[in-house]
Motif scaffolding. Structure first.
Motif, short mmCIF file in Angstrom:
data_model
loop_
_atom_site.label_atom_id
_atom_site.label_comp_id
_atom_site.label_asym_id
_atom_site.label_seq_id
_atom_site.Cartn_x
_atom_site.Cartn_y
_atom_site.Cartn_z
N LEU A 1 -15.08 -6.48 -13.95
CA LEU A 1 -14.07 -7.29 -13.29
C LEU A 1 -12.66 -6.80 -13.64
CD1 LEU A 1 -13.91 -9.71 -11.37
CD2 LEU A 1 -13.73 -11.19 -13.39
N ALA A 2 -12.46 -6.43 -14.90
CA ALA A 2 -11.16 -5.92 -15.33
C ALA A 2 -10.83 -4.62 -14.60
CB ALA A 2 -11.14 -5.70 -16.84
N ALA A 3 -11.83 -3.76 -14.42
CA ALA A 3 -11.60 -2.48 -13.73
C ALA A 3 -11.26 -2.71 -12.27
CB ALA A 3 -12.84 -1.60 -13.86
N VAL A 4 -11.94 -3.66 -11.64
CA VAL A 4 -11.65 -3.97 -10.24
C VAL A 4 -10.21 -4.45 -10.08
CG1 VAL A 4 -12.16 -5.61 -8.39
CG2 VAL A 4 -14.02 -4.40 -9.53
N ASN A 5 -9.77 -5.34 -10.97
CA ASN A 5 -8.42 -5.87 -10.86
C ASN A 5 -7.37 -4.81 -11.16
OD1 ASN A 5 -8.36 -8.85 -10.17
ND2 ASN A 5 -9.92 -8.85 -11.77
N GLU A 6 -7.67 -3.93 -12.09
CA GLU A 6 -6.76 -2.82 -12.37
C GLU A 6 -6.63 -1.92 -11.14
OE1 GLU A 6 -6.88 1.21 -15.13
OE2 GLU A 6 -7.80 -0.62 -15.91
N PHE A 7 -7.75 -1.66 -10.46
CA PHE A 7 -7.73 -0.81 -9.27
C PHE A 7 -6.90 -1.45 -8.16
CE2 PHE A 7 -9.49 0.34 -5.11
CZ PHE A 7 -9.38 1.72 -5.15
N PHE A 8 -7.11 -2.74 -7.91
CA PHE A 8 -6.37 -3.39 -6.83
C PHE A 8 -4.90 -3.61 -7.18
CE2 PHE A 8 -10.44 -3.91 -4.87
CZ PHE A 8 -10.15 -3.93 -3.52
N ASP A 9 -4.59 -3.79 -8.46
CA ASP A 9 -3.18 -3.84 -8.86
C ASP A 9 -2.48 -2.53 -8.52
OD1 ASP A 9 -3.33 -6.44 -9.78
OD2 ASP A 9 -3.67 -5.87 -11.87
N ALA A 10 -3.21 -1.43 -8.72
CA ALA A 10 -2.64 -0.12 -8.38
C ALA A 10 -2.46 0.02 -6.88
CB ALA A 10 -3.55 1.00 -8.91
N GLN A 11 -3.39 -0.53 -6.08
CA GLN A 11 -3.24 -0.49 -4.63
C GLN A 11 -1.98 -1.24 -4.19
OE1 GLN A 11 -5.38 1.31 -2.52
NE2 GLN A 11 -6.23 2.00 -4.47
N LYS A 12 -1.71 -2.37 -4.84
CA LYS A 12 -0.53 -3.17 -4.47
C LYS A 12 0.76 -2.41 -4.76
CE LYS A 12 -2.00 -6.87 -6.70
NZ LYS A 12 -2.07 -8.23 -7.26
N ALA A 13 0.71 -1.51 -5.72
CA ALA A 13 1.91 -0.73 -6.03
C ALA A 13 2.26 0.23 -4.90
CB ALA A 13 1.69 0.06 -7.33
N PHE A 14 1.25 0.60 -4.09
CA PHE A 14 1.49 1.49 -2.96
C PHE A 14 1.90 0.71 -1.71
CE2 PHE A 14 -1.62 4.12 -5.41
CZ PHE A 14 -0.79 5.19 -5.66
N SER A 15 1.22 -0.41 -1.44
CA SER A 15 1.44 -1.12 -0.19
C SER A 15 0.93 -2.54 -0.31
CB SER A 15 0.73 -0.41 0.96
OG SER A 15 0.80 -1.15 2.15
N GLU A 16 1.51 -3.45 0.49
CA GLU A 16 1.02 -4.83 0.52
C GLU A 16 -0.30 -4.94 1.26
OE1 GLU A 16 3.89 -7.48 2.15
OE2 GLU A 16 5.00 -7.65 0.27
N ARG A 17 -0.55 -3.98 2.17
CA ARG A 17 -1.79 -3.99 2.93
C ARG A 17 -2.58 -2.73 2.62
NH1 ARG A 17 -1.50 -8.37 6.17
NH2 ARG A 17 0.55 -9.02 6.90
N LEU A 18 -3.88 -2.80 2.76
CA LEU A 18 -4.72 -1.68 2.40
C LEU A 18 -4.44 -0.47 3.27
CD1 LEU A 18 -8.20 -3.32 1.72
CD2 LEU A 18 -6.40 -2.74 0.11
N GLU A 19 -4.43 0.69 2.65
CA GLU A 19 -4.26 1.95 3.36
C GLU A 19 -5.46 2.83 3.06
OE1 GLU A 19 -0.55 3.62 2.20
OE2 GLU A 19 0.64 2.13 3.28
#
Length: 353
Positions: free
Chosen positions: A316-334
């Motif tokens: 669960l920690a790894a998943v949240n770390e991954f999605f936190d990194a996605q948010k740093a790129f964009s508000e919506r998934l790319e």
């Protein structure tokens, strides 16, 4: 509104039964995000398996949004009738008969879509199940899922539909491929349209429904009463609300924000862990996480790392770390492919839909 027996379905967007996928947490999530109906994973008709951990988990409907529909599979009419009675006694409110699965391990025992080659046996099975639970004051609706035939030279969905209707089947779902097609090529909808034109019971169209526009096209092409979505919802359960909104308004919803998808994933994983327990939960969650992250920036490296984690806390920690990194790129998934070009994630061709 569609009705099955005493049950009125919320809408005409259905979740397909998929072995190893449509467990109770996933069904609940899809219903929460807009699906009106969901069918459980396939339960074997062999009574010797009913007390196995896998079958007991598949028959666990505690707290599930009604109606509760359970799919049964097998090739012996008496065993199928007994399986229907057993599942009704354990909470099933609708029984669905599997004659659509093309998997070798199912077809090799003459079940699933292999049954389409034997129309006389189809008639005995559906009659046995309907007579077991689908008649009388406490009748439980029985539905049937099929393919268009066993190969392209032998498309007999119309004949099977007539048999089903005469036996008292309440609803028929047709996947627009033959058994021989597996999941290759494109689904065809002409056969589904022909079945719908001839049938007096509700008909559900299934196969390659991957977007709101495709959903509208398939409903128009087939005249079907409902559509069933399987592989396209893997890692994208919000597809149901997108389709519902588009069918109602003609407008496309914007893609979900990364933060919302992160919340959806967290809720899904926590429910998944509670359902399966620590050891099984962390391992069976990997495929869902893979689907949620498919095509995202850095997803391949993330999946390799995730597959080395053995606790739900670490996962669960790894998943949240991954999605936190996605948010740093964009508000919506790319979405990106392996070379970095824009691409939408593909669906998994190896699982039943």
């Amino acid at each position: 509104m569609l009705t099955l027996g005493r049950h009125t379905l919320r809408n005409n967007l259905f979740v397909a039964p998929m072995a190893g996928v449509t467990d109770r947490p996933f069904r609940q999530l899809c219903k929460h995000l807009g699906a009106g109906y969901a069918v459980s994973e396939m339960v074997a008709s062999n009574a010797q398996l009913w007390k196995s951990e896998k079958t007991m988990r598949r028959a666990n409907h505690a707290g599930e949004v009604e109606p509760i529909a359970v799919q049964i599979a097998g090739a012996d009419p008496d065993m199928m009738a007994e399986a229907a009675r057993y599942n009704v006694a354990n909470g099933a409110q609708i029984i669905d008969i599997n004659m659509g699965c093309p998997a070798k391990k199912v077809c090799n025992v003459a079940a699933g879509s292999a049954l389409l080659q034997n129309e006389a046996l189809v008639a005995r099975i559906v009659s046995a199940v309907v007579n077991a639970v689908g008649v009388g004051a406490d009748a439980v609706p029985v539905t049937l899922k099929i393919r268009t035939g066993w190969n392209r030279e032998n498309r007999n969905a119309l004949a099977i539909a007539r048999i089903a209707e005469e036996a008292g089947i309440s609803m028929l779902t047709v996947h627009g491929r033959t058994r021989a097609d597996l999941y290759h090529g494109e689904a065809e909808y002409e056969t589904i349209a022909a079945v719908k034109a001839a049938a007096r019971i509700p008909v559900v169209a299934n196969g390659d429904i991957t977007s709101p526009r495709k959903a509208r096209e398939v409903l128009a092409a087939t005249g079907a009463d409902a559509i069933m979505i399987g592989r396209a919802a893997q890692g994208r359960p919000w597809l149901f609300r997108e389709i519902a909104h588009f069918l109602a308004t003609g407008e496309l919803l914007p893609p979900p924000r990364v933060a919302e998808i992160q919340r959806i994933m967290n809720g899904h994983l926590e429910d998944h862990y509670a359902f399966y327990g620590e050891f099984t939960g962390v391992r069976t969650a990997r495929k869902h996480i893979g689907w949620y992250t498919r095509g995202l920036r850095g997803a391949q490296a993330f999946r390799h790392r995730m597959n080395t984690l053995d606790t739900t806390r670490e996962q669960l920690a790894a998943v949240n770390e991954f999605f936190d990194a996605q948010k740093a790129f964009s508000e919506r998934l790319e979405y990106v492919d392996e070379e970095g070009a824009g691409d939408e994630p593909e669906t998994n061709d190896r699982l039943a839909a």
